[in-house]
Design an enzyme around this catalytic site. Structure first.
Site, PDB file in Angstrom:
ATOM      1  CE1 TYR A   9      -9.906   1.224  -8.311  1.00  0.00           C
ATOM      2  CE2 TYR A   9      -8.076   1.463  -9.826  1.00  0.00           C
ATOM      3  CZ  TYR A   9      -8.907   0.668  -9.073  1.00  0.00           C
ATOM      4  OH  TYR A   9      -8.724  -0.678  -9.080  1.00  0.00           O
TER       5      TYR A   9
ATOM      6  CB  CYS B  15     -17.835   2.667 -27.938  1.00  0.00           C
ATOM      7  SG  CYS B  15     -18.245   3.249 -29.546  1.00  0.00           S
ATOM      8  CD  GLU B  16     -17.971   2.749 -21.287  1.00  0.00           C
ATOM      9  OE1 GLU B  16     -18.430   1.614 -21.331  1.00  0.00           O
ATOM     10  OE2 GLU B  16     -18.105   3.524 -20.317  1.00  0.00           O
TER      11      GLU B  16
ATOM     12  CD  GLU C 170       1.211  -9.448   0.919  1.00  0.00           C
ATOM     13  OE1 GLU C 170       1.436 -10.602   1.301  1.00  0.00           O
ATOM     14  OE2 GLU C 170       0.151  -8.852   1.179  1.00  0.00           O
ATOM     15  N   PRO C 171       4.653  -5.025  -0.831  1.00  0.00           N
ATOM     16  CG  PRO C 171       6.678  -3.928  -1.209  1.00  0.00           C
ATOM     17  CD  PRO C 171       6.067  -5.040  -0.410  1.00  0.00           C
ATOM     18  N   GLY C 172       3.306  -3.827  -3.947  1.00  0.00           N
ATOM     19  CA  GLY C 172       3.151  -4.118  -5.369  1.00  0.00           C
ATOM     20  C   GLY C 172       3.433  -2.849  -6.144  1.00  0.00           C
TER      21      GLY C 172
ATOM     22  CE1 TYR D 275      -2.791  -3.914  -8.256  1.00  0.00           C
ATOM     23  CE2 TYR D 275      -1.646  -1.886  -7.678  1.00  0.00           C
ATOM     24  CZ  TYR D 275      -2.045  -3.173  -7.357  1.00  0.00           C
ATOM     25  OH  TYR D 275      -1.699  -3.713  -6.141  1.00  0.00           O
TER      26      TYR D 275
ATOM     27  N   GLY E   2       0.781  -1.239   0.000  1.00  0.00           N
ATOM     28  CA  GLY E   2       0.000   0.000   0.000  1.00  0.00           C
ATOM     29  C   GLY E   2       0.804   1.275   0.000  1.00  0.00           C
TER      30      GLY E   2
ATOM     31  NE  ARG F  28      -4.551   2.448 -10.508  1.00  0.00           N
ATOM     32  CZ  ARG F  28      -4.374   3.628  -9.943  1.00  0.00           C
ATOM     33  NH1 ARG F  28      -3.868   4.616 -10.635  1.00  0.00           N
ATOM     34  NH2 ARG F  28      -4.684   3.822  -8.688  1.00  0.00           N
TER      35      ARG F  28
HETATM   36  N1  LLP Z   1      -1.255  -7.263  -0.344  1.00  0.00           N
HETATM   37  C1  LLP Z   1      -2.588  -7.415  -0.440  1.00  0.00           C
HETATM   38  C2  LLP Z   1      -3.237  -8.425   0.349  1.00  0.00           C
HETATM   39  C3  LLP Z   1      -3.317  -6.608  -1.311  1.00  0.00           C
HETATM   40  O1  LLP Z   1      -4.621  -6.768  -1.373  1.00  0.00           O
HETATM   41  C4  LLP Z   1      -2.663  -5.650  -2.092  1.00  0.00           C
HETATM   42  C5  LLP Z   1      -3.406  -4.815  -3.024  1.00  0.00           C
HETATM   43  C6  LLP Z   1      -1.272  -5.529  -1.975  1.00  0.00           C
HETATM   44  C7  LLP Z   1      -0.602  -6.347  -1.082  1.00  0.00           C
HETATM   45  C8  LLP Z   1      -0.460  -4.539  -2.773  1.00  0.00           C
HETATM   46  O2  LLP Z   1      -0.840  -3.235  -2.600  1.00  0.00           O
HETATM   47  P1  LLP Z   1       0.021  -2.070  -3.308  1.00  0.00           P
HETATM   48  O3  LLP Z   1       1.377  -2.039  -2.651  1.00  0.00           O
HETATM   49  O4  LLP Z   1       0.126  -2.418  -4.736  1.00  0.00           O
HETATM   50  O5  LLP Z   1      -0.773  -0.838  -3.091  1.00  0.00           O
HETATM   51  N2  LLP Z   1      -6.315  -2.012  -8.629  1.00  0.00           N
HETATM   52  C9  LLP Z   1      -6.076  -0.998  -7.632  1.00  0.00           C
HETATM   53  C10 LLP Z   1      -5.272  -1.512  -6.488  1.00  0.00           C
HETATM   54  C11 LLP Z   1      -5.910  -2.653  -5.786  1.00  0.00           C
HETATM   55  C12 LLP Z   1      -4.985  -3.189  -4.755  1.00  0.00           C
HETATM   56  C13 LLP Z   1      -5.531  -4.390  -4.119  1.00  0.00           C
HETATM   57  N3  LLP Z   1      -4.658  -4.984  -3.195  1.00  0.00           N
HETATM   58  C14 LLP Z   1      -5.385   0.187  -8.287  1.00  0.00           C
HETATM   59  O6  LLP Z   1      -5.161   0.162  -9.485  1.00  0.00           O
HETATM   60  O7  LLP Z   1      -5.101   1.160  -7.610  1.00  0.00           O
END
Ligand code: LLP
Length: 427
Positions: A330, A357-358, A286-288, A386, A244, A326
Site C-alpha cells: 500500500y 529477494c525483491e 466494527e473497528p480493527g 495487519y 475504518g 504494508r
Molecule cells: N469490518 C469490515 C467488514 C471490514 O472489511 C474491515 C476491514 C473492518 C471492519 C476493519 O477495518 P479497520 O478498522 O481495521 O480499518 N489489509 C489492509 C486493511 C484491509 C481492511 C479490510 N477490511 C491494511 O493493512 O491496511
C-alpha cells in the site's frame, strides 16, 4: 510527545513497562511486540464512549487486524463482540473460547463448509453479502431462526481524508442501496420464517481521518431504513457502521478522537431517526486497526548499511516484507527508532530493507535515522494491525514470535516458527 515512545534511564525503548532490549535478549528478532495494556485501554475506551442513553450499542472487534487465541480471550474479557471473515478466524475464536453468540460471520464468499461450521457452533449473526449467499445458506438446516444482517453498499467510499459519494457501485462487497433488487432481497429474507432479519452492515473503507464520512454514512443508512419501512413496512432493528477509523503511523497522520466523536455520531442518529420517523436502531461499530495498530512494535536487528553507487543509503534488518507487507502493498509509511539508544542524534535519510529477494522489500522508504550500527535494535512503530495477520513465508522466511507485554511482564502468544514448521505440510 509521542505516546508510542517511552524510555528508561538507559535511553532504551520501553514497551508495556519492559525494556525492548531485554525482550530481544529473551525472544530474539524479528519480533512482534504488542502492548497488551494499550489494547485493553482502547477496548475500554470504546465500550465506555460508544454509549448513549437512547441508543443500544455494541462494539465488535474486526479480528482480521490481529487474531490469536490470546487475542480472542482478551477481546472476550473486555466485552467486545467479534467479526470473523473466514473459517480460520472462526476456528481461532471458537478455540479461544470466544462466546459464539457474540460472533458476526462476515465475508463475501462463504463456503458451504464455513456456513456449516458457523451453524454447528451457533454463531450469533451471519452477515450475508448477496442473494446467492442467502440461497446457499438456506440449503443448511438449523433450529429456530438465524440472525441475519445484510451487507449493503451505501455508495460512500472513504479514503483517508475524504469520502466520495458515488453512484457507480462496483465494489465486490455488499449490495447497492441504489439497486431496486436489493430491497426485494431484503423482503425475501424478512419473510422467510427461518431467518431473523435484524438489519444492515456497512463498511466504507479503512484508515479514515474524516469523521464526516461516518456522519454521512449514518444519514444514508437511516434514510434507506426509512425507505424500506415505507416500501415494505419492514422495521430495521440494527445498523452496523463498520470500522475504518484512522490511526497514527507517522506524525503526518491525524486521527480524530473517537471518544469525542461517538457522542456526536450517536446524537445525530437519534435526531435523524426522529426526523425520518423510524425506530432508533441499535448501532454497531466494527473497528480493527484502531484497537491494535499503535499498540504494536516490530523489533529487528540491524546487520549493516550499504550506500549504492547512485548514493542511496540502505539499512539492512533481519526481517522483510514477509513480516511487514504494508509498505510494499500500500506504500504505507512508518516511523522507527533505535530501541537501544533513543537519544542518538538523527543523522541522515535511509531506506530500511530486509532479507527478501525483491527490490520492493521495503520496510520504510527514506526515513531520517540516527547513524545505524551493527547490532542495533530497530523498532518500527504502529505495526499491531495487519502485520502478523498478513505475514507470509516468502523466501521460506520464518514468521516472528508475537509477544504480549504489560505491567513490566512479557509472555509469548505466538511462538517463533522453526524450519520444521516450514516443512510441516510438505510431502
Ligand atoms: N469490518 C469490515 C467488514 C471490514 O472489511 C474491515 C476491514 C473492518 C471492519 C476493519 O477495518 P479497520 O478498522 O481495521 O480499518 N489489509 C489492509 C486493511 C484491509 C481492511 C479490510 N477490511 C491494511 O493493512 O491496511
Amino acid at each position: 510527545m509521542d505516546n508510542r515512545i517511552n524510555s528508561n534511564s538507559k535511553n532504551h525503548l520501553i514497551i508495556g513497562g519492559v525494556d525492548a532490549t531485554e525482550l530481544v535478549k529473551q525472544y530474539q528478532t524479528p519480533l512482534y511486540v504488542m502492548d497488551e495494556s494499550a489494547i485493553r485501554h482502547k477496548c475500554q475506551m470504546l465500550i465506555k464512549r460508544f454509549k448513549h442513553p437512547q441508543v443500544n450499542t455494541e462494539v465488535i472487534y474486526a479480528a482480521k487486524a490481529f487474531l490469536t487465541l490470546q487475542m480472542a480471550k482478551l477481546i472476550n474479557e473486555e466485552g467486545l463482540s467479534m467479526d470473523v471473515v473466514s473459517g480460520g478466524e472462526l476456528y481461532t475464536a471458537i478455540k479461544g473460547e470466544f462466546p459464539p453468540s457474540r460472533i458476526y460471520f462476515h465475508g463475501n464468499n462463504k463456503s458451504h463448509e464455513e456456513i456449516e461450521m458457523a451453524i454447528q457452533n451457533h454463531v450469533g449473526t451471519i452477515v450475508c453479502d448477496n442473494g446467492d449467499e442467502v440461497t446457499r445458506l438456506l440449503k443448511h438446516s438449523w433450529d429456530g431462526r438465524l440472525r441475519i444482517m445484510l451487507r449493503i453498499n451505501p455508495g460512500i467510499e472513504a479514503h483517508t481524508h475524504e469520502y466520495i459519494k458515488t453512484t457507480t457501485h462496483d465494489s465486490k462487497f455488499g449490495l447497492s442501496i441504489y439497486d431496486p433488487k436489493t430491497m426485494d432481497l431484503i423482503k425475501t429474507i424478512h419473510d422467510n420464517p427461518r431467518l431473523d432479519f435484524v438489519g444492515f452492515h456497512t463498511h466504507i473503507g479503512s484508515q479514515i481521518f474524516e469523521s464526516e464520512s461516518f456522519m454521512e454514512l449514518a444519514r444514508t443508512v437511516l434514510s434507506y431504513i426509512q425507505a424500506l419501512k415505507i416500501k415494505h413496512g419492514i422495521l430495521t432493528k440494527e445498523m452496523n457502521l463498520g470500522g475504518g477509523f484512522g490511526v497514527r503511523y507517522t506524525q503526518e497522520d491525524t486521527p480524530f478522537s473517537l471518544a469525542d466523536f461517538f457522542p456526536k455520531l450517536l446524537n445525530l442518529i437519534v435526531e435523524e431517526s426522529k426526523r425520518l420517523n423510524v425506530d432508533i436502531p441499535k448501532v454497531l461499530i466494527e473497528p480493527g486497526r484502531s484497537i491494535v495498530a499503535e499498540a504494536g512494535y516490530t523489533l529487528y536487528t540491524i546487520s549493516g548499511t550499504k550506500e549504492t553507487f547512485g548514493g542511496k543509503r540502505f539499512v539492512f534488518i533481519d526481517g522483510s516484507m514477509a513480516d511487514h507487507i504494508r509498505t510494499a502493498l500500500y506504500q504505507a509509511t512508518y516511523e522507527a527508532v533505535i530501541a537501544n539508544d533513543l537519544k542518538r542524534p538523527l543523522s541522515q535519510d535511509y531506506t530500511v530493507t530486509g532479507k527478501a529477494c525483491e527490490s520492493g522489500d521495503i520496510i520504510i522508504k527514506n526515513i531520517k535515522l540516527p547513524k545505524p550500527l551493527e547490532g542495533d535494535i530497530l523498532a518500527v512503530l504502529s505495526t499491531g494491525a495487519y502485520h502478523y495477520s498478513m505475514s507470509s513465508n516468502y523466501n521460506r522466511l520464518l514468521k516472528p514470535a508475537v509477544i504480549f507485554v504489560s505491567g513490566g511482564k512479557s509472555r509469548v502468544v505466538v511462538q517463533r516458527e522453526s524450519y520444521d514448521d516450514l516443512l510441516r505440510h510438505d510431502v
